[in-house]
Write an enzyme that holds these catalytic residues in place. Structure first.
Site, PDB file in Angstrom:
ATOM      1  N   ASN A 159      -4.420   8.518   6.190  1.00  0.00           N
ATOM      2  CA  ASN A 159      -3.052   8.239   6.444  1.00  0.00           C
ATOM      3  C   ASN A 159      -2.156   9.280   7.185  1.00  0.00           C
ATOM      4  O   ASN A 159      -1.636   8.818   8.309  1.00  0.00           O
ATOM      5  CB  ASN A 159      -2.094   7.891   4.956  1.00  0.00           C
ATOM      6  N   GLU A 175      -5.864  11.414   2.937  1.00  0.00           N
ATOM      7  CA  GLU A 175      -5.960  12.180   4.237  1.00  0.00           C
ATOM      8  C   GLU A 175      -6.129  11.559   5.667  1.00  0.00           C
ATOM      9  O   GLU A 175      -5.685  11.962   6.796  1.00  0.00           O
ATOM     10  CB  GLU A 175      -7.215  12.993   4.115  1.00  0.00           C
ATOM     11  N   GLY A 216       4.591   9.847   0.400  1.00  0.00           N
ATOM     12  CA  GLY A 216       4.158  11.557   0.596  1.00  0.00           C
ATOM     13  C   GLY A 216       3.335  11.723   1.776  1.00  0.00           C
ATOM     14  O   GLY A 216       3.533  12.689   2.260  1.00  0.00           O
ATOM     15  N   ASP A 217       2.481  10.769   1.973  1.00  0.00           N
ATOM     16  CA  ASP A 217       1.611  10.952   3.234  1.00  0.00           C
ATOM     17  C   ASP A 217       2.478  10.946   4.753  1.00  0.00           C
ATOM     18  O   ASP A 217       2.179  11.718   5.440  1.00  0.00           O
ATOM     19  CB  ASP A 217       0.677   9.870   3.394  1.00  0.00           C
TER      20      ASP A 217
END
Length: 317
Positions: free
Chosen positions: A45, A43, A267-268
């Site tokens: 990131n 989170e 993914g972040d």
């Protein structure tokens, strides 16, 4: 304490930060003699990525009264992430992790030292209604939800409250099976959390685990039937596939990357692109295109957030 907002936030998120030590040489972590110190946390990131694009972002957490906690706060200030709701907990330590260095595009090995950390003691007590209510958007991931029962309760409470306030919510499942008592518990709890979201952003493998379906459209329908507005499924080298509650669907091609350096954080980065673009009023395909672009930048450098671009670096999209 430094703040960088005028009282209103574009987005707020909840999570754990860890000091991260990345080996300087490839091979077994046991043989590594020198490391680069960075900051890590799914989170976090996303918060850093959104802040680099010029959004006002708040990050809610707890850190220990230790050097790793101070390091976290220094990095938040450097990245212009609002930390008014970061508590320094004198009882528990800030977690850390060791990460191997790879040069063949494979996933690095990560060893976590986070059990009983300050952030794992997050609870509903950390929900400040005025602070969250000043944000347009809430981003949640399955990592904070997996830290502890009290942290999961906070995530659900925040989602419920933000939904009642008419805010948008995004959810990245970000599965961490090792943090849950069982896969069944993980699936049940994260699907309950997903129901609060407007936008659900799973990877294809995560979608299979959470829904039991193998085809992207069936996965999407599983969450759309529960009231989610859009499901965006990361399909690796194929990019991402999406479907909305209105029935719009399609594939958005990936950005080709010649040299994959570090897959952690992709993914972040994708979430940063999608969320920022949707908050700017762009269409879903435009948002996914930006997500793919930022995800591709994230995997070309060592570190979880080092590849996340500034607005200037992002260029026209």
């Amino acid at each position: 304490m430094t703040t960088h907002t005028n009282g209103t936030l574009d987005a707020v998120t909840i999570g754990e930060a860890m000091a991260m030590f990345v080996a300087r040489e490839t091979g077994d972590l046991a043989a590594a003699e020198s490391f680069i110190k960075r900051i890590a946390g799914a989170e976090l990131n996303v918060a850093i990525g959104l802040a680099r694009l010029g959004l006002n972002v708040g990050w809610v957490s707890r850190v220990g009264d230790d050097s790793f906690g101070r390091f976290t706060c220094q990095q938040l200030d450097k990245e212009r992430v609002d930390r008014r709701q970061v508590t320094t907990d004198k009882r528990y330590a800030t977690g850390f992790q060791l990460k191997s260095k790879v040069d063949d595009g494979s996933d690095p090995l990560v060893e976590y030292f986070r059990k009983g950390s300050a952030a794992s003691h997050l609870s509903v007590d950390d929900f400040n209604r005025d602070y969250f209510g000043a944000a347009r958007h809430l981003h949640l991931s399955g990592v904070a939800a997996a830290l502890s029962d009290s942290s999961l309760e906070l995530a659900k409470y925040a989602a419920k409250e933000m939904r009642s306030l008419g805010k948008t919510i995004s959810f990245d499942p970000n599965l961490r099976p090792v943090l849950w008592s069982s896969e069944r518990e993980m699936v049940q709890q994260l699907n309950l959390l997903a129901e609060y979201a407007d936008w659900v952003l799973p990877g294809e493998k995560e979608g299979k685990i959470l829904t039991g379906y193998s085809q992207p459209e069936a996965m999407a329908d599983f969450w759309l039937d529960k009231g989610v507005k859009a499901v965006i499924i990361k399909t690796g080298s194929d990019g991402a596939w999406y479907k909305t509650a209105q029935g719009e669907k399609g594939q958005v091609a990936a950005v080709r990357v010649e040299n994959v350096v570090d897959t952690v954080g992709a993914g972040d980065g994708f979430a940063v692109g999608v969320i920022s673009a949707l908050l700017e009023g762009k269409t879903l395909p435009q948002a996914i295109k930006r997500g793919n672009k930022i995800g591709s930048l994230a995997i070309q450098v060592i570190g979880d957030s080092e590849g996340l671009p500034t607005r200037a670096e992002l260029g026209d999209d």
